[in-house]
Enzyme design. Structure first.
Site, PDB file in Angstrom:
ATOM      1  N   SER A  86       0.843  -1.198   0.000  1.00  0.00           N
ATOM      2  CA  SER A  86       0.000   0.000   0.000  1.00  0.00           C
ATOM      3  C   SER A  86       0.872   1.239   0.000  1.00  0.00           C
ATOM      4  O   SER A  86       1.659   1.463   0.931  1.00  0.00           O
ATOM      5  CB  SER A  86      -0.912   0.018   1.223  1.00  0.00           C
ATOM      6  OG  SER A  86      -1.548   1.283   1.335  1.00  0.00           O
TER       7      SER A  86
ATOM      8  N   HIS B 195      -1.149  -1.203  -4.361  1.00  0.00           N
ATOM      9  CA  HIS B 195      -2.425  -0.920  -3.701  1.00  0.00           C
ATOM     10  C   HIS B 195      -2.520   0.568  -3.407  1.00  0.00           C
ATOM     11  O   HIS B 195      -1.640   1.157  -2.765  1.00  0.00           O
ATOM     12  CB  HIS B 195      -2.528  -1.721  -2.402  1.00  0.00           C
ATOM     13  CG  HIS B 195      -3.878  -1.659  -1.760  1.00  0.00           C
ATOM     14  ND1 HIS B 195      -4.940  -2.436  -2.174  1.00  0.00           N
ATOM     15  CD2 HIS B 195      -4.350  -0.912  -0.734  1.00  0.00           C
ATOM     16  CE1 HIS B 195      -5.996  -2.177  -1.437  1.00  0.00           C
ATOM     17  NE2 HIS B 195      -5.661  -1.238  -0.557  1.00  0.00           N
TER      18      HIS B 195
ATOM     19  N   ASP C  15      -4.771   3.405  -1.689  1.00  0.00           N
ATOM     20  CA  ASP C  15      -5.845   3.688  -0.739  1.00  0.00           C
ATOM     21  C   ASP C  15      -6.319   5.126  -0.911  1.00  0.00           C
ATOM     22  O   ASP C  15      -5.602   6.073  -0.578  1.00  0.00           O
ATOM     23  CB  ASP C  15      -5.353   3.491   0.694  1.00  0.00           C
ATOM     24  CG  ASP C  15      -5.204   2.021   1.053  1.00  0.00           C
ATOM     25  OD1 ASP C  15      -6.172   1.268   0.857  1.00  0.00           O
ATOM     26  OD2 ASP C  15      -4.128   1.632   1.529  1.00  0.00           O
TER      27      ASP C  15
ATOM     28  N   MET D 250      -8.806   8.020   0.200  1.00  0.00           N
ATOM     29  CA  MET D 250      -9.605   8.407   1.366  1.00  0.00           C
ATOM     30  C   MET D 250     -10.137   9.822   1.185  1.00  0.00           C
ATOM     31  O   MET D 250      -9.434  10.702   0.675  1.00  0.00           O
ATOM     32  CB  MET D 250      -8.756   8.341   2.631  1.00  0.00           C
ATOM     33  CG  MET D 250      -8.124   6.994   2.898  1.00  0.00           C
ATOM     34  SD  MET D 250      -7.117   7.056   4.396  1.00  0.00           S
ATOM     35  CE  MET D 250      -6.489   5.387   4.436  1.00  0.00           C
TER      36      MET D 250
ATOM     37  N   HIS E 195      -8.457   1.085  -3.975  1.00  0.00           N
ATOM     38  CA  HIS E 195      -9.419   0.867  -2.901  1.00  0.00           C
ATOM     39  C   HIS E 195     -10.055   2.210  -2.544  1.00  0.00           C
ATOM     40  O   HIS E 195      -9.412   3.088  -1.961  1.00  0.00           O
ATOM     41  CB  HIS E 195      -8.680   0.257  -1.705  1.00  0.00           C
ATOM     42  CG  HIS E 195      -9.517   0.064  -0.490  1.00  0.00           C
ATOM     43  ND1 HIS E 195      -8.963  -0.183   0.756  1.00  0.00           N
ATOM     44  CD2 HIS E 195     -10.866   0.047  -0.298  1.00  0.00           C
ATOM     45  CE1 HIS E 195      -9.922  -0.322   1.646  1.00  0.00           C
ATOM     46  NE2 HIS E 195     -11.080  -0.178   1.029  1.00  0.00           N
TER      47      HIS E 195
ATOM     48  N   MET F 140     -12.104   4.360  -0.418  1.00  0.00           N
ATOM     49  CA  MET F 140     -12.712   4.589   0.891  1.00  0.00           C
ATOM     50  C   MET F 140     -13.380   5.960   0.845  1.00  0.00           C
ATOM     51  O   MET F 140     -13.000   6.899   1.550  1.00  0.00           O
ATOM     52  CB  MET F 140     -11.655   4.495   1.986  1.00  0.00           C
ATOM     53  CG  MET F 140     -11.177   3.069   2.208  1.00  0.00           C
ATOM     54  SD  MET F 140      -9.822   2.949   3.393  1.00  0.00           S
ATOM     55  CE  MET F 140      -8.432   3.094   2.286  1.00  0.00           C
TER      56      MET F 140
ATOM     57  N   MET G 126     -11.346  -5.883   5.514  1.00  0.00           N
ATOM     58  CA  MET G 126     -10.549  -4.961   6.314  1.00  0.00           C
ATOM     59  C   MET G 126     -10.310  -5.571   7.693  1.00  0.00           C
ATOM     60  O   MET G 126     -11.258  -5.951   8.385  1.00  0.00           O
ATOM     61  CB  MET G 126     -11.275  -3.622   6.475  1.00  0.00           C
ATOM     62  CG  MET G 126     -11.420  -2.819   5.187  1.00  0.00           C
ATOM     63  SD  MET G 126      -9.838  -2.358   4.456  1.00  0.00           S
ATOM     64  CE  MET G 126      -9.101  -1.360   5.762  1.00  0.00           C
TER      65      MET G 126
ATOM     66  N   GLY H  71      -0.806   1.783   9.752  1.00  0.00           N
ATOM     67  CA  GLY H  71      -0.058   1.469  10.965  1.00  0.00           C
ATOM     68  C   GLY H  71      -0.867   0.923  12.118  1.00  0.00           C
ATOM     69  O   GLY H  71      -0.361   0.842  13.241  1.00  0.00           O
TER      70      GLY H  71
ATOM     71  N   ASP I  43      -6.598  -6.532   4.137  1.00  0.00           N
ATOM     72  CA  ASP I  43      -5.881  -5.269   4.291  1.00  0.00           C
ATOM     73  C   ASP I  43      -6.030  -4.773   5.714  1.00  0.00           C
ATOM     74  O   ASP I  43      -7.152  -4.609   6.207  1.00  0.00           O
ATOM     75  CB  ASP I  43      -6.460  -4.238   3.310  1.00  0.00           C
ATOM     76  CG  ASP I  43      -5.767  -2.883   3.374  1.00  0.00           C
ATOM     77  OD1 ASP I  43      -4.775  -2.741   4.096  1.00  0.00           O
ATOM     78  OD2 ASP I  43      -6.240  -1.961   2.683  1.00  0.00           O
TER      79      ASP I  43
ATOM     80  N   GLY J 140      -2.886  -4.063   8.989  1.00  0.00           N
ATOM     81  CA  GLY J 140      -2.001  -4.632   9.991  1.00  0.00           C
ATOM     82  C   GLY J 140      -1.310  -5.916   9.569  1.00  0.00           C
ATOM     83  O   GLY J 140      -0.857  -6.685  10.426  1.00  0.00           O
TER      84      GLY J 140
ATOM     85  N   GLY K   8       1.340  -2.230   4.222  1.00  0.00           N
ATOM     86  CA  GLY K   8       1.885  -0.893   4.076  1.00  0.00           C
ATOM     87  C   GLY K   8       3.145  -0.712   4.892  1.00  0.00           C
ATOM     88  O   GLY K   8       4.258  -0.823   4.380  1.00  0.00           O
ATOM     89  N   SER K   9       2.983  -0.463   6.184  1.00  0.00           N
ATOM     90  CA  SER K   9       4.136  -0.217   7.054  1.00  0.00           C
ATOM     91  C   SER K   9       5.112  -1.380   7.053  1.00  0.00           C
ATOM     92  O   SER K   9       6.332  -1.179   7.113  1.00  0.00           O
ATOM     93  CB  SER K   9       3.651   0.040   8.491  1.00  0.00           C
ATOM     94  OG  SER K   9       2.769   1.134   8.542  1.00  0.00           O
TER      95      SER K   9
END
Length: 245
Positions: free
Chosen positions: A10, A35, A37, A39, A68, A70, A139, A147, A175, A177, A197-198
């Site tokens: 991500s 990916h 995201d 928002m 994605h 959102m 999710m 994070g 998606d 964590g 992501g992180s």
């Protein structure tokens, strides 16, 4: 049917000051999909980027752009994201009143259609649109911020959705964590596409990103080892190792 395991970093976790370089780095590092995201500060409590950013980075890689949304409403913006270069467009089941219509619109634009479910949304929300779908995104955090810690409660939902999908050619994406520590449990529950992501962007170089992607992939593949009769009754718990026999 066992599908190839897809790792989709991500870019929400990327360094936005060097976004072009970050895209090139994860491409080289072995990302399968990119990916994105999106928002809106309305459906989720954060604002990220829109179609213009996706259009700007689209020439930098030939990898699948997994977008994605959102955002709410999503329908007025589907064409813009399709034209920007999205290959897969995922909308939230909670974001509009006519999910079936949204999925039809995505496919009419020549893109693959996905639906995402927030942690509190039951899997029954997609029961009547399965044949409109190319992807289901579960999710495992509440959407809006990167994070966050993985919600173990979603493993059972992933397994139920995997059963709902059956033999349909629908990818099951997760998606929120995702790390090398829980990838095995997520894959064991039935996921074949992992967004991270992180856990991918930890470090500063393509070599470090490659190591992170490889570690997640290895853990996920281990989790996909066929279950024994004793282990088939439940998904792996987070942190529990799949035994390779």
């Amino acid at each position: 049917m066992t599908r190839e395991m897809i790792i989709a970093p991500s870019i929400l976790a990327a360094d936005f000051a060097r976004l072009g370089e970050e895209i090139a780095a994860i491409d080289t590092a072995g990302a399968d999909w990119i990916h994105c995201d999106v928002m809106d500060g309305h459906f989720v409590p954060n604002i990220s980027f829109g179609a213009d950013v996706i259009k700007a980075i689209r020439p930098l890689t030939k990898k699948v752009f997994d977008v994605h949304l959102m955002i709410a409403p999503a329908d007025p913006y589907l064409e813009a994201f399709a034209k920007a270069g999205a290959d897969v467009i995922t909308v939230h089941a909670e974001a509009g009143p006519h999910l079936d219509r949204s999925l039809q619109a995505i496919r009419a634009l020549g893109r693959k259609a996905g639906v995402s479910l927030c942690p509190a949304t039951p899997d029954s929300a997609i029961e009547y649109v399965l044949d409109r779908l190319d992807l289901v995104l579960v999710m495992t955090v509440n959407p809006g911020f990167g994070g966050q810690s993985f919600l173990d409660s979603q493993l059972a939902k992933i397994a139920r959705i995997k059963a709902m999908i059956g033999d349909r050619p629908i990818r099951l994406e997760v998606d929120g964590g995702i790390t090398r520590d829980n990838a095995a449990a997520v894959a064991a529950a039935g996921a074949d596409t992992l967004v991270a992501g992180s856990a991918v962007f930890r470090g500063k170089s393509a070599a470090e990103y490659a190591s992170n992607i490889a570690a997640i992939r290895t853990a996920a593949e281990a989790g996909r080892v066929p279950k024994t009769k004793d282990s088939a009754a439940r998904p792996l718990r987070v942190g529990e190792s799949a035994r390779i026999r």
